[in-house]
Design an enzyme around this catalytic site. Structure first.
Site, PDB file in Angstrom:
ATOM      1  N   LYS A 137       0.852  -1.198   0.000  1.00 45.51           N
ATOM      2  CA  LYS A 137       0.000   0.000   0.000  1.00 45.51           C
ATOM      3  C   LYS A 137       0.886   1.247   0.000  1.00 45.51           C
ATOM      4  O   LYS A 137       1.814   1.356   0.794  1.00 45.51           O
ATOM      5  CB  LYS A 137      -0.901   0.007   1.236  1.00 45.51           C
ATOM      6  N   HIS A 141       1.295   5.704  -0.478  1.00 43.03           N
ATOM      7  CA  HIS A 141       0.741   7.068  -0.516  1.00 43.03           C
ATOM      8  C   HIS A 141       1.733   7.809  -1.400  1.00 43.03           C
ATOM      9  O   HIS A 141       2.640   8.493  -0.897  1.00 43.03           O
ATOM     10  CB  HIS A 141       0.751   7.706   0.880  1.00 43.03           C
ATOM     11  N   LYS A 196      -7.679   7.580  -1.090  1.00 43.73           N
ATOM     12  CA  LYS A 196      -8.850   8.092  -0.348  1.00 43.73           C
ATOM     13  C   LYS A 196      -9.526   9.233  -1.105  1.00 43.73           C
ATOM     14  O   LYS A 196      -9.678  10.349  -0.601  1.00 43.73           O
ATOM     15  CB  LYS A 196      -8.472   8.542   1.061  1.00 43.73           C
ATOM     16  N   GLY A 199     -17.867  12.951  -8.919  1.00 41.22           N
ATOM     17  CA  GLY A 199     -17.463  11.947  -9.899  1.00 41.22           C
ATOM     18  C   GLY A 199     -16.506  12.464 -10.957  1.00 41.22           C
ATOM     19  O   GLY A 199     -15.469  11.835 -11.245  1.00 41.22           O
ATOM     20  N   TYR A 217      -4.348   0.445  17.451  1.00 39.48           N
ATOM     21  CA  TYR A 217      -3.897  -0.842  16.928  1.00 39.48           C
ATOM     22  C   TYR A 217      -4.577  -2.022  17.604  1.00 39.48           C
ATOM     23  O   TYR A 217      -4.817  -2.019  18.806  1.00 39.48           O
ATOM     24  CB  TYR A 217      -2.381  -0.996  17.123  1.00 39.48           C
TER      25      TYR A 217
HETATM   26  O1  S5P Z   1      -8.904   3.859   8.927  1.00 42.08           O
HETATM   27  C1  S5P Z   1      -7.812   3.854   8.400  1.00 42.08           C
HETATM   28  C2  S5P Z   1      -7.662   3.752   7.005  1.00 42.08           C
HETATM   29  C3  S5P Z   1      -6.398   3.679   6.463  1.00 42.08           C
HETATM   30  S1  S5P Z   1      -6.270   3.337   4.776  1.00 42.08           S
HETATM   31  N1  S5P Z   1      -6.674   3.899   9.161  1.00 42.08           N
HETATM   32  C4  S5P Z   1      -5.413   3.859   8.615  1.00 42.08           C
HETATM   33  O2  S5P Z   1      -4.433   3.890   9.380  1.00 42.08           O
HETATM   34  N2  S5P Z   1      -5.259   3.789   7.249  1.00 42.08           N
HETATM   35  C5  S5P Z   1      -3.917   3.800   6.627  1.00 42.08           C
HETATM   36  O3  S5P Z   1      -3.191   2.665   7.075  1.00 42.08           O
HETATM   37  C6  S5P Z   1      -3.066   5.021   6.955  1.00 42.08           C
HETATM   38  O4  S5P Z   1      -3.221   6.015   5.959  1.00 42.08           O
HETATM   39  C7  S5P Z   1      -1.658   4.463   6.978  1.00 42.08           C
HETATM   40  O5  S5P Z   1      -1.103   4.516   5.678  1.00 42.08           O
HETATM   41  C8  S5P Z   1      -1.828   2.995   7.356  1.00 42.08           C
HETATM   42  C9  S5P Z   1      -1.534   2.653   8.798  1.00 42.08           C
HETATM   43  O6  S5P Z   1      -0.188   2.858   9.099  1.00 42.08           O
HETATM   44  P1  S5P Z   1       0.451   2.400  10.506  1.00 42.08           P
HETATM   45  O7  S5P Z   1       1.863   2.872  10.410  1.00 42.08           O
HETATM   46  O8  S5P Z   1      -0.317   3.062  11.613  1.00 42.08           O
HETATM   47  O9  S5P Z   1       0.332   0.885  10.569  1.00 42.08           O
END
Ligand code: S5P
Length: 278
Positions: A65, A67, A98, A103, A225
């Protein structure tokens, strides 16, 4: 518990065999082939570090994934390198864009500009906030290319507004566009949410779940988390999205440690899936 749903009891291979969308089918097949439901989220700004992390975690991931808008000195040669790594390590690409506009605008943002996301990203995502026109806009570009779209039905952050009737309407919108919407960014399965239209018993939405960490409960900016077991076994999600749990803060990455963490999350995610289908 929602993981007792019809879909959550099936193997990735069984679901791959039946899925009509090419991106969803390819993702399910990759998960099965690599025995990995790990998506690594690579949120670093340095090009070389971005590619080094992907080269290191690629063997353990079904999906990477990105950005791309946070990467300094972006040009399309970076995408060529990303595509080479995707072939070498056998993973798909998910640009976490995101989208959230009308549209016509999202169709342009998806196809054009600096990033030309639709030309290389197998999967992308959108906020359902504008209503169904965001799906038709993105589908006009992505469907002919065999791409798939995820709707953000829920978010992992503290105080998220994507709950209740918003989540229900997101799921209903997806049901009306199952040829292009392949699933959700969410924290749990969605079969029981909204108004089911699954008369043929063939609805299969993939649930990709961010907010996954084994050593931390959150960050200082609202992220929360859960463990792979909570996400996959207990909540029935299909793919764990892990970022900083694997590469830490970024900046001078320790390749060995990144590799070790990627392997650890891959193993935990797969064990959690095996416990679910048992
Ligand atoms: O609800 C969400 C949706 C997304 S896509 N919460 C998130 O954290 N994300 C994405 O997941 C966020 O943009 C980031 O790229 C990733 C989480 O990263 P981490 O480092 O916290 O695991």
């Amino acid at each position: 518990m929602s993981s007792s749903s019809r879909i959550a009891a099936q193997t990735y291979a069984q679901r791959a065999a039946k899925h009509a969308n090419p991106a969803a089918k390819a993702l399910l097949e990759t998960i099965e082939r690599k025995q990995s439901n790990l998506c690594v989220s690579v949120d670093v700004t340095d090009r070389d570090e971005f590619l080094d992390i992907i080269d290191t975690v690629g063997p353990y991931a079904c999906l990477i994934k990105t950005h791309v808008d946070i990467i300094e000195h972006f040009d399309l040669s970076l995408i060529e390198r990303l595509q080479e790594l995707s072939s070498a390590h056998d993973f798909l690409i998910f640009e976490d864009r995101k989208f959230a506009d009308i549209g016509n605008t999202v169709a342009l943002q998806y196809s054009s500009g600096v990033h030309k996301i639709a030309s290389w990203s197998h999967i992308t995502n959108a906020h359902p906030v504008p209503g169904p026109s965001i799906i038709s806009g993105l589908a006009s570009v992505g469907k002919p290319l065999g791409r798939g779209l995820l709707l953000l039905a829920e978010m992992s952050t503290k105080g998220s507004l994507a709950t209740g009737s918003y989540t229900e309407e997101a799921v209903n919108m997806a049901r009306a566009h199952r040829d292009f919407v392949i699933g959700f960014i969410a924290q749990r399965r969605m079969e029981a949410v909204g108004t089911s239209t699954d008369t043929n018993n063939d609805e299969d939405f993939l649930i990709l779940s961010p907010g996954v960490g084994l050593d931390s409960k959150g960050d200082a900016m609202g992220q929360q988390y859960r463990t792979p077991k909570e996400v996959v076994t207990e909540s029935g999600c299909d793919v764990i999205i892990v970022g900083r749990g694997i590469y830490g803060k970024g900046g001078n990455i320790d390749v060995q440690s990144v590799q070790k963490q990627a392997e650890r999350y891959r193993n935990e995610g797969w064990a959690a899936y095996q416990a679910r289908i048992r």
